[in-house]
Design a protein around this motif. Sequence first.
Motif, PDB file in Angstrom:
ATOM      1  N   ASP A  15       0.828  -1.206   0.000  1.00  0.00           N
ATOM      2  CA  ASP A  15       0.000   0.000   0.000  1.00  0.00           C
ATOM      3  C   ASP A  15       0.860   1.253   0.000  1.00  0.00           C
ATOM      4  OD1 ASP A  15      -2.295  -1.512  -0.011  1.00  0.00           O
ATOM      5  OD2 ASP A  15      -2.636  -1.332   2.154  1.00  0.00           O
ATOM      6  N   ASN A  16       1.933   1.218   0.791  1.00  0.00           N
ATOM      7  CA  ASN A  16       2.829   2.357   0.850  1.00  0.00           C
ATOM      8  C   ASN A  16       3.548   2.545  -0.482  1.00  0.00           C
ATOM      9  OD1 ASN A  16       3.716   4.499   2.298  1.00  0.00           O
ATOM     10  ND2 ASN A  16       5.282   3.395   3.406  1.00  0.00           N
ATOM     11  N   LEU A  17       3.960   1.454  -1.102  1.00  0.00           N
ATOM     12  CA  LEU A  17       4.609   1.539  -2.405  1.00  0.00           C
ATOM     13  C   LEU A  17       3.646   2.052  -3.463  1.00  0.00           C
ATOM     14  CD1 LEU A  17       7.159   1.085  -4.023  1.00  0.00           C
ATOM     15  CD2 LEU A  17       6.451  -1.271  -4.370  1.00  0.00           C
ATOM     16  N   LYS A  18       2.395   1.631  -3.381  1.00  0.00           N
ATOM     17  CA  LYS A  18       1.384   2.119  -4.315  1.00  0.00           C
ATOM     18  C   LYS A  18       1.199   3.623  -4.153  1.00  0.00           C
ATOM     19  CE  LYS A  18      -3.326   1.315  -5.839  1.00  0.00           C
ATOM     20  NZ  LYS A  18      -4.565   0.601  -5.609  1.00  0.00           N
ATOM     21  N   SER A  19       1.192   4.089  -2.923  1.00  0.00           N
ATOM     22  CA  SER A  19       1.057   5.519  -2.661  1.00  0.00           C
ATOM     23  C   SER A  19       2.235   6.292  -3.250  1.00  0.00           C
ATOM     24  CB  SER A  19       0.978   5.758  -1.152  1.00  0.00           C
ATOM     25  OG  SER A  19       1.068   7.117  -0.856  1.00  0.00           O
ATOM     26  N   VAL A  20       3.445   5.764  -3.074  1.00  0.00           N
ATOM     27  CA  VAL A  20       4.635   6.411  -3.627  1.00  0.00           C
ATOM     28  C   VAL A  20       4.550   6.440  -5.142  1.00  0.00           C
ATOM     29  CG1 VAL A  20       7.132   6.161  -3.930  1.00  0.00           C
ATOM     30  CG2 VAL A  20       6.123   5.899  -1.667  1.00  0.00           C
ATOM     31  N   THR A  21       4.143   5.339  -5.750  1.00  0.00           N
ATOM     32  CA  THR A  21       4.027   5.257  -7.210  1.00  0.00           C
ATOM     33  C   THR A  21       3.026   6.278  -7.738  1.00  0.00           C
ATOM     34  OG1 THR A  21       4.542   2.910  -7.091  1.00  0.00           O
ATOM     35  CG2 THR A  21       3.581   3.701  -9.129  1.00  0.00           C
ATOM     36  N   GLU A  22       1.902   6.404  -7.073  1.00  0.00           N
ATOM     37  CA  GLU A  22       0.887   7.372  -7.506  1.00  0.00           C
ATOM     38  C   GLU A  22       1.402   8.805  -7.390  1.00  0.00           C
ATOM     39  OE1 GLU A  22      -2.394   6.314  -5.027  1.00  0.00           O
ATOM     40  OE2 GLU A  22      -3.046   4.695  -6.348  1.00  0.00           O
ATOM     41  N   THR A  25       2.045  11.636 -10.477  1.00  0.00           N
ATOM     42  CA  THR A  25       1.536  13.011 -10.563  1.00  0.00           C
ATOM     43  C   THR A  25       2.658  14.011 -10.819  1.00  0.00           C
ATOM     44  OG1 THR A  25       1.633  13.306  -8.167  1.00  0.00           O
ATOM     45  CG2 THR A  25      -0.454  12.563  -9.087  1.00  0.00           C
ATOM     46  N   TYR A  26       3.849  13.761 -10.261  1.00  0.00           N
ATOM     47  CA  TYR A  26       4.971  14.663 -10.511  1.00  0.00           C
ATOM     48  C   TYR A  26       5.465  14.582 -11.951  1.00  0.00           C
ATOM     49  CZ  TYR A  26       5.620  15.692  -5.523  1.00  0.00           C
ATOM     50  OH  TYR A  26       5.456  16.116  -4.235  1.00  0.00           O
ATOM     51  N   LEU A  27       5.309  13.423 -12.584  1.00  0.00           N
ATOM     52  CA  LEU A  27       5.839  13.234 -13.939  1.00  0.00           C
ATOM     53  C   LEU A  27       4.809  13.455 -15.042  1.00  0.00           C
ATOM     54  CD1 LEU A  27       8.136  10.116 -13.425  1.00  0.00           C
ATOM     55  CD2 LEU A  27       8.805  12.513 -13.609  1.00  0.00           C
ATOM     56  N   LYS A  28       3.608  13.865 -14.693  1.00  0.00           N
ATOM     57  CA  LYS A  28       2.585  14.098 -15.723  1.00  0.00           C
ATOM     58  C   LYS A  28       2.937  15.299 -16.576  1.00  0.00           C
ATOM     59  CE  LYS A  28      -1.566  11.999 -13.983  1.00  0.00           C
ATOM     60  NZ  LYS A  28      -2.927  12.177 -13.556  1.00  0.00           N
ATOM     61  N   PHE A  29       2.396  15.303 -17.776  1.00  0.00           N
ATOM     62  CA  PHE A  29       2.517  16.407 -18.721  1.00  0.00           C
ATOM     63  C   PHE A  29       3.972  16.690 -19.085  1.00  0.00           C
ATOM     64  CE2 PHE A  29      -1.240  17.324 -16.015  1.00  0.00           C
ATOM     65  CZ  PHE A  29      -2.196  16.925 -16.930  1.00  0.00           C
ATOM     66  N   THR A  60      14.679  16.839 -12.863  1.00  0.00           N
ATOM     67  CA  THR A  60      14.083  18.156 -12.618  1.00  0.00           C
ATOM     68  C   THR A  60      12.745  18.039 -11.903  1.00  0.00           C
ATOM     69  OG1 THR A  60      15.140  19.006 -14.609  1.00  0.00           O
ATOM     70  CG2 THR A  60      13.296  20.277 -13.740  1.00  0.00           C
ATOM     71  N   ARG A  61      11.931  17.090 -12.332  1.00  0.00           N
ATOM     72  CA  ARG A  61      10.594  16.951 -11.762  1.00  0.00           C
ATOM     73  C   ARG A  61      10.571  16.282 -10.392  1.00  0.00           C
ATOM     74  NH1 ARG A  61       5.848  17.306 -15.120  1.00  0.00           N
ATOM     75  NH2 ARG A  61       6.299  18.986 -16.550  1.00  0.00           N
ATOM     76  N   LEU A  62      11.519  15.375 -10.127  1.00  0.00           N
ATOM     77  CA  LEU A  62      11.434  14.581  -8.897  1.00  0.00           C
ATOM     78  C   LEU A  62      12.390  14.996  -7.790  1.00  0.00           C
ATOM     79  CD1 LEU A  62      10.940  10.964 -10.242  1.00  0.00           C
ATOM     80  CD2 LEU A  62       9.224  12.555  -9.408  1.00  0.00           C
ATOM     81  N   ASN A  63      13.581  15.475  -8.136  1.00  0.00           N
ATOM     82  CA  ASN A  63      14.547  15.820  -7.097  1.00  0.00           C
ATOM     83  C   ASN A  63      13.989  16.883  -6.158  1.00  0.00           C
ATOM     84  OD1 ASN A  63      16.904  14.452  -6.681  1.00  0.00           O
ATOM     85  ND2 ASN A  63      18.095  15.645  -8.133  1.00  0.00           N
ATOM     86  N   SER A  64      14.153  16.673  -4.886  1.00  0.00           N
ATOM     87  CA  SER A  64      13.746  17.596  -3.818  1.00  0.00           C
ATOM     88  C   SER A  64      12.241  17.736  -3.666  1.00  0.00           C
ATOM     89  CB  SER A  64      14.361  18.984  -4.036  1.00  0.00           C
ATOM     90  OG  SER A  64      15.763  18.875  -4.092  1.00  0.00           O
ATOM     91  N   LYS A  65      11.472  16.825  -4.237  1.00  0.00           N
ATOM     92  CA  LYS A  65      10.017  16.830  -4.031  1.00  0.00           C
ATOM     93  C   LYS A  65       9.686  16.032  -2.780  1.00  0.00           C
ATOM     94  CE  LYS A  65       9.087  18.932  -7.875  1.00  0.00           C
ATOM     95  NZ  LYS A  65       8.958  20.326  -7.941  1.00  0.00           N
ATOM     96  N   ILE A  67      11.505   2.225  -9.345  1.00  0.00           N
ATOM     97  CA  ILE A  67      10.188   2.219  -9.980  1.00  0.00           C
ATOM     98  C   ILE A  67      10.354   2.343 -11.493  1.00  0.00           C
ATOM     99  CG2 ILE A  67       8.022   3.481 -10.231  1.00  0.00           C
ATOM    100  CD1 ILE A  67       8.212   4.316  -7.372  1.00  0.00           C
ATOM    101  N   PRO A  68       9.728   1.442 -12.248  1.00  0.00           N
ATOM    102  CA  PRO A  68       9.752   1.595 -13.702  1.00  0.00           C
ATOM    103  C   PRO A  68       8.700   2.618 -14.144  1.00  0.00           C
ATOM    104  CG  PRO A  68       8.621  -0.417 -13.116  1.00  0.00           C
ATOM    105  CD  PRO A  68       9.114   0.192 -11.832  1.00  0.00           C
ATOM    106  N   VAL A  69       9.096   3.487 -15.052  1.00  0.00           N
ATOM    107  CA  VAL A  69       8.193   4.506 -15.584  1.00  0.00           C
ATOM    108  C   VAL A  69       8.161   4.366 -17.096  1.00  0.00           C
ATOM    109  CG1 VAL A  69       7.753   6.979 -15.807  1.00  0.00           C
ATOM    110  CG2 VAL A  69       8.725   6.079 -13.691  1.00  0.00           C
ATOM    111  N   LYS A  70       6.968   4.300 -17.645  1.00  0.00           N
ATOM    112  CA  LYS A  70       6.835   4.147 -19.098  1.00  0.00           C
ATOM    113  C   LYS A  70       6.548   5.505 -19.727  1.00  0.00           C
ATOM    114  CE  LYS A  70       4.494   1.540 -22.657  1.00  0.00           C
ATOM    115  NZ  LYS A  70       3.547   0.470 -22.961  1.00  0.00           N
TER     116      LYS A  70
END
Length: 113
Positions: A28-35, A39-43, A84-89, A104-107
């Motif tokens: 559940d915690n991993l799912k929360s992190v993935t979600e 959101t940080y990597l959208k658009f 740029t999107r993830l560091n320091s978030k 985490i794999p990201v497609k």
Amino acid sequence: MNLIKTLLLATIISFSSQISASTDNPSDNLKSVTEQIETYLKFSEVKVYDDVIVNIKFKINENNIIIIISSDSNNYDISKFIKTRLNSKKLSINKTNNYRFYSIPVKFKATVK
């Protein structure tokens, strides 16, 4: 004697069910992190010519801030975009979590055809 064994067995079963009910589920915690990562990597504004799966390795410090360790992308723009999107978030996760390193794999889907 059978009464004592039966009571002892009933006590053990009741305590074991209470202990197992109070444990956290790491998936559940991993799912929360993935979600949250999603959101940080959208658009994305990065041009991607083919579908690519990038494995992102990062850690979470004591303040729940993401620190990117590596990404296995050969595309410089994708790697830069991820950093740029993830560091320091900051992530909102359970403080009792013992998992500090994630992969985490990201497609990334093709944007240019």
